[in-house]
Write a protein that holds these residues in place. Structure first.
Motif, PDB file in Angstrom:
ATOM      1  N   SER A   1      35.546  38.882  38.775  1.00  0.00           N
ATOM      2  CA  SER A   1      36.423  38.490  37.634  1.00  0.00           C
ATOM      3  C   SER A   1      37.556  37.736  37.676  1.00  0.00           C
ATOM      4  O   SER A   1      37.843  36.759  36.914  1.00  0.00           O
ATOM      5  CB  SER A   1      36.607  39.800  36.572  1.00  0.00           C
ATOM      6  N   THR A   2      37.929  37.818  39.163  1.00  0.00           N
ATOM      7  CA  THR A   2      39.284  36.794  39.342  1.00  0.00           C
ATOM      8  C   THR A   2      39.059  35.718  40.292  1.00  0.00           C
ATOM      9  O   THR A   2      39.496  34.776  40.514  1.00  0.00           O
ATOM     10  CB  THR A   2      40.508  37.724  39.530  1.00  0.00           C
ATOM     11  N   ARG A   3      38.266  36.372  41.184  1.00  0.00           N
ATOM     12  CA  ARG A   3      37.842  35.375  42.459  1.00  0.00           C
ATOM     13  C   ARG A   3      36.720  34.306  42.447  1.00  0.00           C
ATOM     14  O   ARG A   3      36.433  33.592  42.833  1.00  0.00           O
ATOM     15  CB  ARG A   3      37.731  36.305  43.779  1.00  0.00           C
ATOM     16  N   PHE A   4      35.933  34.687  41.471  1.00  0.00           N
ATOM     17  CA  PHE A   4      34.562  34.103  41.173  1.00  0.00           C
ATOM     18  C   PHE A   4      33.515  33.887  42.360  1.00  0.00           C
ATOM     19  O   PHE A   4      32.893  33.109  42.176  1.00  0.00           O
ATOM     20  CB  PHE A   4      34.939  32.769  40.436  1.00  0.00           C
ATOM     21  N   ASN A   5      33.763  34.998  43.235  1.00  0.00           N
ATOM     22  CA  ASN A   5      33.042  34.854  44.348  1.00  0.00           C
ATOM     23  C   ASN A   5      31.753  35.788  43.995  1.00  0.00           C
ATOM     24  O   ASN A   5      31.736  36.434  43.069  1.00  0.00           O
ATOM     25  CB  ASN A   5      33.551  35.443  45.493  1.00  0.00           C
ATOM     26  N   ARG A   6      30.463  35.471  44.809  1.00  0.00           N
ATOM     27  CA  ARG A   6      29.345  36.460  44.372  1.00  0.00           C
ATOM     28  C   ARG A   6      29.388  37.603  45.462  1.00  0.00           C
ATOM     29  O   ARG A   6      30.378  38.013  46.133  1.00  0.00           O
ATOM     30  CB  ARG A   6      28.213  35.564  44.847  1.00  0.00           C
ATOM     31  N   GLU A   7      28.593  38.453  45.297  1.00  0.00           N
ATOM     32  CA  GLU A   7      28.362  39.825  45.877  1.00  0.00           C
ATOM     33  C   GLU A   7      28.082  39.476  47.558  1.00  0.00           C
ATOM     34  O   GLU A   7      27.789  38.501  47.910  1.00  0.00           O
ATOM     35  CB  GLU A   7      27.153  40.456  45.654  1.00  0.00           C
ATOM     36  N   PRO A   8      28.737  40.678  48.352  1.00  0.00           N
ATOM     37  CA  PRO A   8      28.830  42.010  47.829  1.00  0.00           C
ATOM     38  C   PRO A   8      30.292  42.067  47.324  1.00  0.00           C
ATOM     39  O   PRO A   8      31.223  41.174  47.820  1.00  0.00           O
ATOM     40  CB  PRO A   8      28.678  42.648  49.122  1.00  0.00           C
ATOM     41  N   PHE A   9      30.711  43.176  46.535  1.00  0.00           N
ATOM     42  CA  PHE A   9      32.247  43.336  45.961  1.00  0.00           C
ATOM     43  C   PHE A   9      32.431  44.605  46.569  1.00  0.00           C
ATOM     44  O   PHE A   9      31.821  45.430  47.301  1.00  0.00           O
ATOM     45  CB  PHE A   9      31.814  43.321  44.459  1.00  0.00           C
ATOM     46  N   THR A  10      33.559  44.650  46.688  1.00  0.00           N
ATOM     47  CA  THR A  10      34.495  46.147  46.942  1.00  0.00           C
ATOM     48  C   THR A  10      34.878  46.488  45.640  1.00  0.00           C
ATOM     49  O   THR A  10      35.107  46.052  44.725  1.00  0.00           O
ATOM     50  CB  THR A  10      35.629  45.839  47.934  1.00  0.00           C
ATOM     51  N   VAL A  11      35.109  47.874  45.788  1.00  0.00           N
ATOM     52  CA  VAL A  11      35.524  48.480  44.405  1.00  0.00           C
ATOM     53  C   VAL A  11      36.765  48.412  43.925  1.00  0.00           C
ATOM     54  O   VAL A  11      37.268  48.445  42.864  1.00  0.00           O
ATOM     55  CB  VAL A  11      34.957  50.080  44.648  1.00  0.00           C
ATOM     56  N   LYS A  12      37.814  47.941  45.261  1.00  0.00           N
ATOM     57  CA  LYS A  12      38.856  47.661  44.709  1.00  0.00           C
ATOM     58  C   LYS A  12      39.323  46.276  45.166  1.00  0.00           C
ATOM     59  O   LYS A  12      38.783  45.880  46.288  1.00  0.00           O
ATOM     60  CB  LYS A  12      40.003  48.709  45.448  1.00  0.00           C
ATOM     61  N   THR A  13      40.332  45.605  44.670  1.00  0.00           N
ATOM     62  CA  THR A  13      40.603  44.166  44.842  1.00  0.00           C
ATOM     63  C   THR A  13      42.220  44.082  44.931  1.00  0.00           C
ATOM     64  O   THR A  13      42.849  44.476  44.074  1.00  0.00           O
ATOM     65  CB  THR A  13      40.134  43.211  43.985  1.00  0.00           C
ATOM     66  N   PRO A  14      42.775  43.817  45.999  1.00  0.00           N
ATOM     67  CA  PRO A  14      44.024  43.437  46.177  1.00  0.00           C
ATOM     68  C   PRO A  14      44.775  42.623  45.070  1.00  0.00           C
ATOM     69  O   PRO A  14      45.825  42.777  44.483  1.00  0.00           O
ATOM     70  CB  PRO A  14      44.409  43.177  47.563  1.00  0.00           C
ATOM     71  N   VAL A  15      44.194  41.533  45.012  1.00  0.00           N
ATOM     72  CA  VAL A  15      44.644  40.220  44.092  1.00  0.00           C
ATOM     73  C   VAL A  15      43.762  40.638  42.870  1.00  0.00           C
ATOM     74  O   VAL A  15      42.553  40.394  42.705  1.00  0.00           O
ATOM     75  CB  VAL A  15      44.690  38.975  44.622  1.00  0.00           C
ATOM     76  N   ASN A  16      44.352  41.061  41.654  1.00  0.00           N
ATOM     77  CA  ASN A  16      43.735  41.691  40.552  1.00  0.00           C
ATOM     78  C   ASN A  16      44.784  41.129  39.308  1.00  0.00           C
ATOM     79  O   ASN A  16      45.846  41.276  39.440  1.00  0.00           O
ATOM     80  CB  ASN A  16      43.548  43.066  40.765  1.00  0.00           C
ATOM     81  N   LEU A  17      44.459  41.173  38.098  1.00  0.00           N
ATOM     82  CA  LEU A  17      44.818  41.181  36.865  1.00  0.00           C
ATOM     83  C   LEU A  17      45.132  42.482  36.260  1.00  0.00           C
ATOM     84  O   LEU A  17      45.729  42.557  35.223  1.00  0.00           O
ATOM     85  CB  LEU A  17      44.172  40.380  36.109  1.00  0.00           C
ATOM     86  N   SER A  18      45.200  43.459  36.954  1.00  0.00           N
ATOM     87  CA  SER A  18      45.303  45.003  36.508  1.00  0.00           C
ATOM     88  C   SER A  18      46.157  45.853  37.664  1.00  0.00           C
ATOM     89  O   SER A  18      46.060  45.397  38.813  1.00  0.00           O
ATOM     90  CB  SER A  18      43.988  45.732  36.130  1.00  0.00           C
ATOM     91  N   SER A  19      46.606  46.856  37.164  1.00  0.00           N
ATOM     92  CA  SER A  19      47.628  47.492  38.198  1.00  0.00           C
ATOM     93  C   SER A  19      46.865  48.606  38.896  1.00  0.00           C
ATOM     94  O   SER A  19      47.233  49.228  39.696  1.00  0.00           O
ATOM     95  CB  SER A  19      48.681  48.302  37.221  1.00  0.00           C
ATOM     96  N   ASP A  20      45.455  49.064  38.393  1.00  0.00           N
ATOM     97  CA  ASP A  20      44.705  49.879  38.985  1.00  0.00           C
ATOM     98  C   ASP A  20      43.927  49.469  40.245  1.00  0.00           C
ATOM     99  O   ASP A  20      43.335  50.209  40.982  1.00  0.00           O
ATOM    100  CB  ASP A  20      43.671  50.612  38.178  1.00  0.00           C
TER     101      ASP A  20
END
Length: 423
Positions: A315-334
Motif C-alpha cells: 500500500s505504500t511501496r507499491f511493490n509486488r509480492e512477497p510481502f513481510t507482515v511488518k514494514t519499517p516505512v509505513n503510514l501507521s504506527s503499528d
C-alpha cells in the motif's frame, strides 16, 4: 512507479476483455432435481474400527441421492452394499466399479438411480483411476465421474489431475467429477481442476445454501476429514445445470463414543461410519432451452493471467509480492503491512461499511486469519473495478503463501495466493 501502476491496470483491463460481461435471461425455466453424493467409505470401516456396510447403506438411503460416487470400495462387498441399498430404498440401483489399478482390491464405485446410457473408465498414473457413467436426467445427458487421487504427494496428484482433465474433456457437458482429491481447495492440483470445473460447495456458499453442523461450521473449508478434501465439481452452462444447495451432514452416533480411529477434531465425539464425512450437492437440471436464473454474483479477486497469484500491491511501496507482515516505512504506527487487492462484483449497499467485507487468509499450516479491511475504493470511470486495502496478520511465523478469499453478504470469492516472507 507510474509505469508499474499503468502496467497493472493494463493487465486488469485485458483480463476483463477476455472474460467479458453479459446479461442473463430472467425467463422462467423448468428443472429436474439431481442430488449427488460423494463419500470415501474407508472400506466400510467406521471410526469404531468395525466394518459395517449395512451402516453405510443406511446413510446412503437416508440422504436419498440420485448419483453416488464412492471410493475405497472393495469389489467383493459391492453385492452386499447394493442389496442393502435396494432393500432400504425400495428400488434397484445400477452400479459401475473400476479398481484403482488392475489387480488392486479396491476402487471407485458409481451407483445410480438412473439407467446407464454408457460407462467407461481410465487408469491414471500412480495406481489411481476414474470411473465414468452417462445418465439421462430431464432429457439431458449427464457425464458423471468418480475418482480418488494420490494421498502421498502434490506433484503426483498434479500429474493425475492432468490425466483426469484430459479424460473428462472428451465428454460433453454437463460433467460432474466427484471424489476424494486428497488436497485442499487452494492447492495447485485443485486449482488446476477449478480452471475447468466449478466447486459446487463454493457455489452453495455464495448463495447461502451450504449447511453442516455446529462442530463443523460452514465456511470455505468445512471438514470432510481433517480439512475439506472431498469435492463435487461440475462443468455446465447455467442454461443446463446450476447448484441449488450443498450439505456436509453430521453422520456421528453421539450415543456411541467408542472412537478408536480418532482424527483429533471435534468429530471424534461420536462414532462415524467412515473417517470421512460425506458431501451432498443438490443441482437443478434445466429442461428448457431458455436460461436458468443466474446465481447472485460473488466477488472476483483479480489474478495475474494464467496463475492463481493475486494482483496485489504494497500500500505504500507499491511493490509486488512477497510481502513481510511488518514494514519499517509505513503510514501507521503499528508497522503492519497493508496490501491492495483488486476485485470486481464488490459493491456496498447504502449503510454498509468496510466492516461488511470479510477477507480471510489461510497459511500453508492451515492457520486462518481474518484480515482487517481498512479502505474500499471504486475506480472512477471503471465502474466494475474496486480495490480494498487489507492489513496483514501480526504473525511473524507466516512463511509462504496465504490463500485469500473475500466475502460480502454470504457470497465468497475465488481463492487467490499472496506470498509472505518471514523476517
Amino acid at each position: 512507479m507510474r509505469l508499474r501502476v499503468s502496467s497493472l491496470l493494463a493487465i486488469i483491463l485485458s483480463f476483463f476483455a477476455v472474460i467479458g460481461i453479459h446479461q442473463q435471461s430472467t425467463q422462467a425455466a423448468t428443472s429436474v432435481p439431481l442430488r449427488v453424493l460423494s463419500w470415501n467409505i474407508q472400506f466400510g470401516q467406521g471410526t469404531d474400527g468395525i466394518t459395517n456396510f449395512d451402516r453405510i447403506a443406511t446413510w446412503l438411503a437416508r440422504m436419498n441421492p440420485d448419483l453416488i460416487a464412492l471410493c475405497e470400495m472393495p469389489p467383493d462387498q459391492i453385492p452386499t452394499l447394493v442389496n442393502a441399498l435396494n432393500s432400504k430404498t425400495g428400488r434397484t440401483w445400477n452400479s459401475h466399479f473400476v479398481p484403482k489399478a488392475p489387480g488392486i482390491n479396491e476402487g471407485n464405485l458409481i451407483l445410480s438411480k438412473y439407467a446407464f446410457a454408457s460407462v467407461s473408465s481410465r487408469y491414471l498414473s500412480y495406481t489411481r483411476s476414474v470411473a465414468q457413467a452417462t445418465v439421462n436426467v430431464g432429457g439431458r445427458n449427464i457425464n458423471f465421474f468418480a475418482t480418488h487421487l494420490d494421498h502421498t504427494s502434490s506433484s503426483l496428484r498434479q500429474t493425475e489431475v492432468g490425466e483426469l482433465m484430459s479424460f473428462t474433456s472428451g465428454f460433453a457437458a454437463p460433467r460432474i467429477v466427484a471424489g476424494d482429491m486428497n488436497a485442499a481447495n487452494d492447492t495447485p492440483e485443485v486449482l488446476s481442476l477449478l480452471t475447468a470445473f466449478r466447486d459446487s460447495w463454493v457455489d452453495a456458499l455464495n448463495q447461502n445454501t451450504a449447511s453442516a453442523y455446529p462442530d463443523n461450521p460452514v465456511w470455505m473449508n468445512t471438514r470432510t476429514r481433517r480439512w475439506r478434501i472431498d469435492f463435487i465439481l461440475y462443468a455446465a452452462e447455467i442454461t443446463s445445470m446450476t447448484t441449488k444447495s450443498a450439505n456436509i451432514p453430521d453422520t456421528r452416533d453421539l450415543s456411541n463414543t467408542n472412537v478408536v480411529n480418532a482424527l483429533g477434531t471435534l468429530d471424534d465425539k461420536g462414532v462415524r461410519p467412515s473417517d470421512h464425512n460425506l458431501v451432498v450437492t443438490d443441482f437443478d437440471v434445466w429442461t428448457d432451452s431458455v436460461s436458468a436464473p443466474a446465481p447472485a454474483p460473488a466477488p472476483i479477486l483479480l489474478v495475474v493471467p494464467n496463475t492463481s497469484r493475486a494482483i496485489a500491491l504494497h500500500s505504500t511501496r507499491f511493490n509486488r509480492e512477497p510481502f513481510t507482515v511488518k514494514t519499517p516505512v509505513n503510514l501507521s504506527s503499528d508497522d503492519r503491512t497493508r496490501i491492495i487487492l483488486f476485485v470486481t462484483n464488490l459493491d456496498l449497499l447504502s449503510g454498509e461499511t468496510t466492516a461488511s467485507i470479510t477477507v480471510r487468509g489461510t497459511d500453508t499450516r492451515g492457520q486462518t486469519y481474518d484480515l482487517a479491511v481498512e479502505k474500499f475504493v471504486k475506480f472512477p470511470n471503471i465502474s466494475w473495478l474496486s480495490s480494498i486495502i487489507v492489513r496483514l496478520p501480526d504473525d511473524s511465523t507466516i512463511n509462504g503463501d496465504l490463500a485469500i478469499t473475500v466475502s460480502l453478504r454470504g457470497a465468497v470469492s475465488n481463492t487467490v495466493r499472496v506470498g509472505i516472507q518471514a523476517p
